[in-house]
Every structure is written in C-alpha cells, then in structure tokens.
Scaffold this active site. Structure first.
Site, PDB file in Angstrom:
ATOM      1  N   HIS A 181       0.953  -1.434   0.006  1.00 31.76           N
ATOM      2  CA  HIS A 181       0.298  -0.210   0.486  1.00 31.76           C
ATOM      3  C   HIS A 181       0.819   1.062  -0.106  1.00 31.76           C
ATOM      4  O   HIS A 181       0.219   2.128  -0.194  1.00 31.76           O
ATOM      5  CB  HIS A 181      -0.724  -0.303   1.192  1.00 31.76           C
ATOM      6  CG  HIS A 181      -1.911  -0.770   0.897  1.00 31.76           C
ATOM      7  ND1 HIS A 181      -1.912  -2.012   1.046  1.00 31.76           N
ATOM      8  CD2 HIS A 181      -3.342  -0.588   0.882  1.00 31.76           C
ATOM      9  CE1 HIS A 181      -3.638  -2.791   0.927  1.00 31.76           C
ATOM     10  NE2 HIS A 181      -4.565  -1.364   0.656  1.00 31.76           N
ATOM     11  N   HIS A 222       0.304  -4.183   9.509  1.00 24.04           N
ATOM     12  CA  HIS A 222       2.034  -4.099   9.210  1.00 24.04           C
ATOM     13  C   HIS A 222       2.948  -4.143  10.139  1.00 24.04           C
ATOM     14  O   HIS A 222       2.646  -2.984  10.948  1.00 24.04           O
ATOM     15  CB  HIS A 222       2.426  -3.056   7.734  1.00 24.04           C
ATOM     16  CG  HIS A 222       2.184  -3.676   6.712  1.00 24.04           C
ATOM     17  ND1 HIS A 222       2.804  -5.051   5.669  1.00 24.04           N
ATOM     18  CD2 HIS A 222       1.354  -3.372   5.549  1.00 24.04           C
ATOM     19  CE1 HIS A 222       2.715  -5.123   4.726  1.00 24.04           C
ATOM     20  NE2 HIS A 222       1.537  -4.282   4.649  1.00 24.04           N
ATOM     21  N   ASP A 226       7.929  -2.558   8.107  1.00 23.18           N
ATOM     22  CA  ASP A 226       7.767  -2.224   7.200  1.00 23.18           C
ATOM     23  C   ASP A 226       6.856  -1.057   6.113  1.00 23.18           C
ATOM     24  O   ASP A 226       7.692  -0.533   5.245  1.00 23.18           O
ATOM     25  CB  ASP A 226       6.154  -3.219   7.051  1.00 23.18           C
ATOM     26  CG  ASP A 226       6.317  -4.164   7.510  1.00 23.18           C
ATOM     27  OD1 ASP A 226       7.622  -5.016   7.517  1.00 23.18           O
ATOM     28  OD2 ASP A 226       5.193  -5.214   8.037  1.00 23.18           O
TER      29      ASP A 226
END
Length: 287
Positions: A181, A222, A226
């Site tokens: 994302h 996450h 990340d």
C-alpha cells in the site's frame, strides 16, 4: 446559463478528441511498457499469494509503532483501506486531467509508463524481501487461531494462479516487508509532487502519506519496519529511475503560451497537428 453550457460543450468535446489523438500516438509507441507494467501487477499478486502458503502464525513481534500508535481494532480496520482508496482514485483521475483542463504539464500515457516503472522495480524488491524472511503477520486474520492464518497446500497450480479469489485477495498473510500500500501511495504522491502544479495539494498529499502510514500501523496490518523500509526504498528507486530515464516533457510552457486560445478551429487543429508531429518524430518518445 443553458446557452453558455451548450456553447462550451462542443469545445470540451474538441479538446477531448484532440488530446485523445495525441495520447493514441503515444500509446502506439509505448503500449509494450504499459502492458508489461500491468501484467507485472498480476505477477506480484501471485507472488504475494504464494508466500501465504509459507506463513506460520506466531506471537506478534515487539514493535515500537504498536506501542506508540493506539490500536483501532478489527472493527475499524477499514480505515486504512478507505484512505488508500481516496489516494488511489485521486491520483488516477489527476493523470487524465489533460483531457479536460487547459493547464497541463503531463501526457497521460507517459506518466503511467513512469509510475509503472516505479511500481515494478519496488515490487521486485518487495518479492525478494518477503520470500527471504517470513514474519508472523500482525493482522487479525494472520494471528494464531485464525482460520485464515495458514493455507493448506494447493490442489493445483490453477488455485495459485487464480489467487484463490476472493479469499486470497482479502486474507493474505506473509507478504510483510515492505508495505505494498505504501509503495503505491508514495509512488503516486512523489509523481504528483514532481509533475503537479498546486503546492497546497502537494503538501496535503504528503500529509496523507503520513496519515496512511499511521493508519496501517494502527490497524495492525504491517509492522513499523514495513512502513519505514517502504518510505526510503520507494524514494530511492524513483530517484534512480528518474536519473536513468529521460525526463518527461513539460507541457506547462505550451499551456501558458496557449492561454490565449486560438481564434479558430483551423488554428487549433494546426496546433494539435504540430504537437502530434513532434511526438511522432521522437522529440519526446525517447522515454
């Protein structure tokens, strides 16, 4: 008012048609790059689904972001996806603004070629990273006890290639480092920062990127690492690609010079023919 709208409608239609002819010329030269980038999105999806078969749920790792950012809870996990949808749709619509607006700096085909180059390079690094080390997923459906946390070995290769749709899309695990994302968000926002015109929107877009980062952590989708890895990887990859590929043409000077619109359709058609001639003769198709 109705007379004005009726008068402006043909102008808008001519503008769309003339822009379309320019973009088709670009597409005829760059369709392979676009197709390769789109196909790789599917390859990336297959890779992300494949690593789910290797995922082993376990205790959530200690994470400084989880300590600092309050948890939103499973019932509010949609928050990060909602903001991502806003960013994605806004950028997508912006890339097509040359079809309707007079002031424009970009060509739609060329900007998507560059964006897909960013995405593919980052996604290759992402695939290498999450296959190298599998971490226990912090997301709610990836935790121990969830029926979505692990996948039984596939019955056939078709199950992997079809991504076990829709379950494989909604309940993926194991593809953690680094956030997909954030790859999309940062690639989109960095592109607008370079080729957009509004300083306020640029500032607001970066604030949205920070908010997206915090929401992903708050939704426990996450680990913080990340997000941090995504921030510096995407920007470094984009910087490297921009340094190796020719600079995209800036149409703002042409737009400014044409702020006084041609007085006749013939003059406007001549302007569009000249632009298409430049494109087809390789002035900007070196990308």
């Amino acid at each position: 008012m109705p007379v004005y709208v009726a008068r402006e409608a043909p102008k808008l239609w001519r503008k769309i048609c003339s822009e379309l002819s320019v973009e088709i010329a670009l597409l005829s030269e760059n369709w392979k790059h676009l197709l390769a980038g789109i196909v790789f999105q599917y390859i990336h999806g297959v890779a992300a689904h494949g690593v789910h078969y290797l995922h082993l749920p376990g205790p959530t790792l200690q994470d400084i972001g989880f300590l600092l950012v309050p948890e939103l809870g499973q019932e509010r996990a949609y928050a990060s996806e909602s903001l991502f949808a806003v960013i994605f749709c806004s950028f997508f619509l912006w890339t097509f603004h040359p079809f309707v607006l007079q002031n424009k700096r970009i060509y739609t085909v060329l900007i998507w070629c560059r964006v897909l180059a960013y995405l593919v390079a980052c996604q290759i690094l992402r695939i290498l990273t999450f296959y190298s080390t599998q971490l226990p997923g912090p997301n709610y459906h990836c935790r121990k006890g969830s029926r979505h946390a692990t996948l039984a070995p596939p019955d056939s290769a078709l199950e992997v290639l079809l991504l076990n749709f829709p379950r494989g899309i909604l309940y993926g695990c194991g593809d953690l480092i680094f956030s997909s994302h954030m790859i999309f968000c940062l690639a989109f926002i960095r592109t607008y920062h370079k080729y957009g015109v509004s300083r306020i929107i640029k500032l607001f877009a970066w604030l949205l990127a920070v908010a997206q980062s915090l929401l992903i952590i708050a939704c426990r989708k996450h680990y913080t690492v990340d997000i941090i890895v995504a921030w510096y990887t995407v920007n470094l990859v984009a910087f490297f690609i921009d340094s190796k590929l020719p600079e995209l043409p800036d149409r703002s000077s042409a737009s400014l010079s044409s702020s006084l619109l041609p007085s006749s359709a013939k003059e406007k058609d001549g302007k569009n023919k000249e632009e298409r001639f430049s494109l087809l003769n390789g002035i900007i198709l070196s990308t």
